[in-house]
Design a protein around this motif. Structure first.
Motif, mmCIF file in Angstrom:
data_model
loop_
_atom_site.group_PDB
_atom_site.id
_atom_site.type_symbol
_atom_site.label_atom_id
_atom_site.label_comp_id
_atom_site.label_asym_id
_atom_site.label_seq_id
_atom_site.Cartn_x
_atom_site.Cartn_y
_atom_site.Cartn_z
ATOM 1 N N LEU A 48 1.029 -1.316 -0.091
ATOM 2 C CA LEU A 48 0.039 -0.040 0.064
ATOM 3 C C LEU A 48 0.985 1.204 0.099
ATOM 4 C CD1 LEU A 48 -2.624 1.604 0.332
ATOM 5 C CD2 LEU A 48 -2.634 1.149 2.666
ATOM 6 N N MET A 49 0.965 1.945 -1.208
ATOM 7 C CA MET A 49 1.775 3.131 -1.162
ATOM 8 C C MET A 49 0.613 4.344 -1.361
ATOM 9 S SD MET A 49 4.820 2.366 -1.444
ATOM 10 C CE MET A 49 5.553 3.855 -1.785
ATOM 11 N N LEU A 50 0.804 5.414 -0.375
ATOM 12 C CA LEU A 50 0.019 6.215 -0.370
ATOM 13 C C LEU A 50 0.910 7.838 -0.297
ATOM 14 C CD1 LEU A 50 -1.662 5.136 2.972
ATOM 15 C CD2 LEU A 50 -2.799 5.275 0.523
ATOM 16 N N PRO A 51 -0.028 8.626 -0.729
ATOM 17 C CA PRO A 51 0.723 10.261 -0.724
ATOM 18 C C PRO A 51 1.332 10.277 0.460
ATOM 19 C CG PRO A 51 -1.448 10.143 -1.849
ATOM 20 C CD PRO A 51 -1.656 8.828 -1.014
ATOM 21 N N GLY A 52 2.540 11.276 0.491
ATOM 22 C CA GLY A 52 3.026 11.758 1.514
ATOM 23 C C GLY A 52 4.383 11.037 1.730
ATOM 24 N N ALA A 53 4.655 11.601 3.124
ATOM 25 C CA ALA A 53 6.347 10.970 3.264
ATOM 26 C C ALA A 53 6.173 9.979 4.494
ATOM 27 C CB ALA A 53 7.217 12.231 3.637
ATOM 28 N N HIS A 54 6.926 10.221 5.416
ATOM 29 C CA HIS A 54 7.407 9.331 6.264
ATOM 30 C C HIS A 54 5.937 9.177 7.492
ATOM 31 C CE1 HIS A 54 9.632 6.256 8.581
ATOM 32 N NE2 HIS A 54 9.577 7.025 9.723
ATOM 33 N N ALA A 55 5.449 10.456 7.535
ATOM 34 C CA ALA A 55 4.372 10.564 8.341
ATOM 35 C C ALA A 55 2.976 10.138 7.476
ATOM 36 C CB ALA A 55 4.275 11.922 9.268
ATOM 37 N N PHE A 56 3.104 9.386 6.492
ATOM 38 C CA PHE A 56 1.931 9.320 5.654
ATOM 39 C C PHE A 56 0.574 8.730 6.333
ATOM 40 C CE2 PHE A 56 3.570 5.174 6.269
ATOM 41 C CZ PHE A 56 2.499 4.371 6.236
ATOM 42 N N LEU A 57 0.788 7.997 7.390
ATOM 43 C CA LEU A 57 -0.213 7.383 8.291
ATOM 44 C C LEU A 57 -1.027 8.532 9.002
ATOM 45 C CD1 LEU A 57 0.668 5.946 11.592
ATOM 46 C CD2 LEU A 57 2.483 6.465 10.010
ATOM 47 N N PHE A 58 -0.477 9.739 9.360
ATOM 48 C CA PHE A 58 -1.032 10.835 9.881
ATOM 49 C C PHE A 58 -1.490 11.832 8.625
ATOM 50 C CE2 PHE A 58 1.966 9.499 12.977
ATOM 51 C CZ PHE A 58 1.283 9.058 13.815
ATOM 52 N N GLN A 59 -0.907 11.691 7.552
ATOM 53 C CA GLN A 59 -1.215 12.684 6.571
ATOM 54 C C GLN A 59 -2.306 12.433 5.732
ATOM 55 O OE1 GLN A 59 2.652 12.415 4.737
ATOM 56 N NE2 GLN A 59 3.347 14.441 5.853
ATOM 57 N N GLU A 60 -2.611 10.735 5.459
ATOM 58 C CA GLU A 60 -3.598 10.235 4.698
ATOM 59 C C GLU A 60 -4.854 9.901 5.373
ATOM 60 O OE1 GLU A 60 -5.369 9.433 1.374
ATOM 61 O OE2 GLU A 60 -3.510 10.450 1.237
ATOM 62 N N ALA A 61 -5.887 10.439 5.121
ATOM 63 C CA ALA A 61 -7.039 9.972 6.007
ATOM 64 C C ALA A 61 -7.459 8.539 5.556
ATOM 65 C CB ALA A 61 -8.313 10.923 5.622
ATOM 66 N N ARG A 62 -7.296 8.076 4.325
ATOM 67 C CA ARG A 62 -7.615 6.731 3.817
ATOM 68 C C ARG A 62 -6.897 5.694 4.511
ATOM 69 N NH1 ARG A 62 -6.780 7.199 -2.247
ATOM 70 N NH2 ARG A 62 -5.036 8.236 -1.335
ATOM 71 N N PHE A 63 -5.848 6.052 5.431
ATOM 72 C CA PHE A 63 -4.881 4.843 5.736
ATOM 73 C C PHE A 63 -5.672 3.790 6.785
ATOM 74 C CE2 PHE A 63 -1.925 3.329 8.973
ATOM 75 C CZ PHE A 63 -1.136 2.577 8.173
ATOM 76 N N ALA A 64 -6.530 4.526 7.709
ATOM 77 C CA ALA A 64 -7.196 3.837 8.693
ATOM 78 C C ALA A 64 -8.193 2.742 8.096
ATOM 79 C CB ALA A 64 -7.856 4.654 9.641
ATOM 80 N N ALA A 65 -8.863 3.224 7.164
ATOM 81 C CA ALA A 65 -9.738 2.517 6.531
ATOM 82 C C ALA A 65 -9.083 1.404 5.397
ATOM 83 C CB ALA A 65 -10.643 3.428 5.477
ATOM 84 N N ARG A 66 -7.910 1.671 4.932
ATOM 85 C CA ARG A 66 -6.979 0.524 4.225
ATOM 86 C C ARG A 66 -6.644 -0.458 5.020
ATOM 87 N NH1 ARG A 66 -6.010 2.559 -0.957
ATOM 88 N NH2 ARG A 66 -4.970 0.500 -1.469
ATOM 89 N N VAL A 67 -6.299 -0.207 6.284
ATOM 90 C CA VAL A 67 -5.796 -0.926 7.162
ATOM 91 C C VAL A 67 -6.889 -2.007 7.784
ATOM 92 C CG1 VAL A 67 -4.766 -1.512 9.649
ATOM 93 C CG2 VAL A 67 -3.622 0.297 8.093
ATOM 94 N N GLU A 68 -8.078 -1.363 8.108
ATOM 95 C CA GLU A 68 -9.341 -2.072 8.484
ATOM 96 C C GLU A 68 -9.674 -3.059 7.443
ATOM 97 O OE1 GLU A 68 -13.652 -1.073 10.006
ATOM 98 O OE2 GLU A 68 -12.605 0.329 9.979
ATOM 99 N N ALA A 69 -9.684 -2.798 6.081
ATOM 100 C CA ALA A 69 -10.145 -3.639 5.067
ATOM 101 C C ALA A 69 -9.182 -4.820 4.971
ATOM 102 C CB ALA A 69 -10.186 -2.757 3.674
ATOM 103 N N PHE A 70 -7.696 -4.447 5.031
ATOM 104 C CA PHE A 70 -6.893 -5.446 5.110
ATOM 105 C C PHE A 70 -7.155 -6.361 6.416
ATOM 106 C CE2 PHE A 70 -2.672 -7.129 6.568
ATOM 107 C CZ PHE A 70 -2.391 -7.885 5.743
ATOM 108 N N LEU A 71 -7.345 -5.843 7.457
ATOM 109 C CA LEU A 71 -7.680 -6.850 8.539
ATOM 110 C C LEU A 71 -8.815 -7.647 8.333
ATOM 111 C CD1 LEU A 71 -6.300 -4.559 11.344
ATOM 112 C CD2 LEU A 71 -5.208 -6.504 10.397
ATOM 113 N N ARG A 72 -9.696 -7.166 7.802
ATOM 114 C CA ARG A 72 -11.026 -8.289 7.461
ATOM 115 C C ARG A 72 -10.715 -9.417 6.682
ATOM 116 N NH1 ARG A 72 -14.141 -3.494 5.321
ATOM 117 N NH2 ARG A 72 -14.310 -2.116 7.248
#
Length: 72
Positions: A48-72
């Protein structure tokens, strides 16, 4: 250091748990090329490559939703 040694790279192939390799496309700490190598080495992993730099998980709102989908 990770790129200067093959020890960690070799051990990645032994991971047997589903893995999500996530990073920012502009990350200078974990370069995208390195993350692609990691994902390619871990059997059955997802990249999963998202826009942003090293703090992408705080910069990209979709990150949590993508992690949740992966864990399902």
């Amino acid at each position: 250091p990770w790129l200067r040694s093959n020890r960690n790279y070799r051990q990645l192939a032994g991971i047997r748990t589903p893995a999500l390799a996530a990073g920012g496309r502009a990350d200078p700490v974990v370069p995208p090329a390195n993350l692609r190598r990691i994902a390619a080495r871990v059997p059955g992993s997802h990249l999963l490559m998202l826009p942003g730099a090293h703090a992408f998980l705080f910069q990209e709102a979709r990150f949590a939703a993508r992690v949740e989908a992966f864990l399902r």
